[in-house]
Design a protein around this motif. Structure first.
Motif: not given
Length: 236
Positions: A192-199
């Motif tokens: 969420a902080a880096l605007f990327i997926s959890a995968e």
């Protein structure tokens, strides 16, 4: 100290700890028979506590025989110690989660051994009653590492070596992820902080572990700070 004002708070944390342990098969290993007895009596009757021991060899046998997935231990045991127990337990089952309560914080070799073995959470006995174990279980269950505030600083002041250099240079993104790992963030929080997926975060974490030769998130954070790759977390 007068522990009386903490009585109700302790009861609340015990109830929270019971809820957190419900999905697990737990083995407890403590050097104090009194502390172990109190823990056993505090855990609600059920399937979660599958074994209890005061020494390393018995705890290891119980972990395997009972197919436990969570180890709660203290650094001091009647035979062996928490650091070597965590190391042996992780070799036996790398997927095992381990939380260690430090009763003798100046015995840094035990802490170091546990961290380098892949210990998922490290608490201070001096904070027992303040919810430290419940917080560690919450953090570890969420997939993050937990280290008591102040323990990072004490650990580094007592151990000046910087260890081996990374196998390969971390990318800027991997450094960003590592910084958040050091702040006890979960993969979801990092995503969420880096605007990327959890995968994608999971992939970065795997690369960080490989490059640093780390066995856990806590181990990676310690190595990252010791090598100067990331900053001290602000709340430490």
């Amino acid at each position: 100290m007068d522990f009386t004002p903490l009585i109700e708070e302790v009861r609340t944390h015990v109830e929270r700890g019971n809820q957190l342990m419900e999905p697990h098969r737990v083995v407890a290993a403590m050097g104090s028979r009194l502390a172990l007895s109190l823990l056993v009596s505090a855990i609600r009757p059920g399937h979660q506590l599958v074994g209890a021991a005061t020494c390393e060899p018995v705890a290891l046998k119980l972990l395997k025989a009972k197919e436990a997935d969570l180890l709660l231990c203290t650094d001091r045991l009647e035979q062996g110690n928490g650091g070597s127990l965590v190391a042996a337990a992780k070799r036996q089952d790398p997927a095992l989660s381990a939380v260690m309560v430090v009763t003798q914080p100046r015995r840094l070799i035990t802490i170091r051994r546990a961290v380098e073995a892949g210990c998922d959470g490290v608490c201070l006995e001096s904070q027992i009653g303040r919810g430290t174990v419940a917080l560690a279980l919450t953090t570890v269950s969420a997939g993050a590492a937990y280290t008591e505030k102040g323990l990072y600083k004490q650990y580094f002041e007592g151990y000046s070596g910087i260890g081996d250099a990374p196998l390969a240079q971390l990318t800027d993104r991997e450094v960003e992820v590592l910084q958040r790992i050091a702040a006890d963030a979960t993969n979801q929080e990092i995503a969420a902080a880096l605007f990327i997926s959890a995968e994608t975060v999971k992939s970065h974490v795997a690369q960080i572990f490989h490059k640093l030769g780390a066995r856990s998130r806590l181990h990676a954070a310690v190595k990252g700070i010791r090598l100067g790759l990331v900053e001290w977390p602000e709340d430490r």
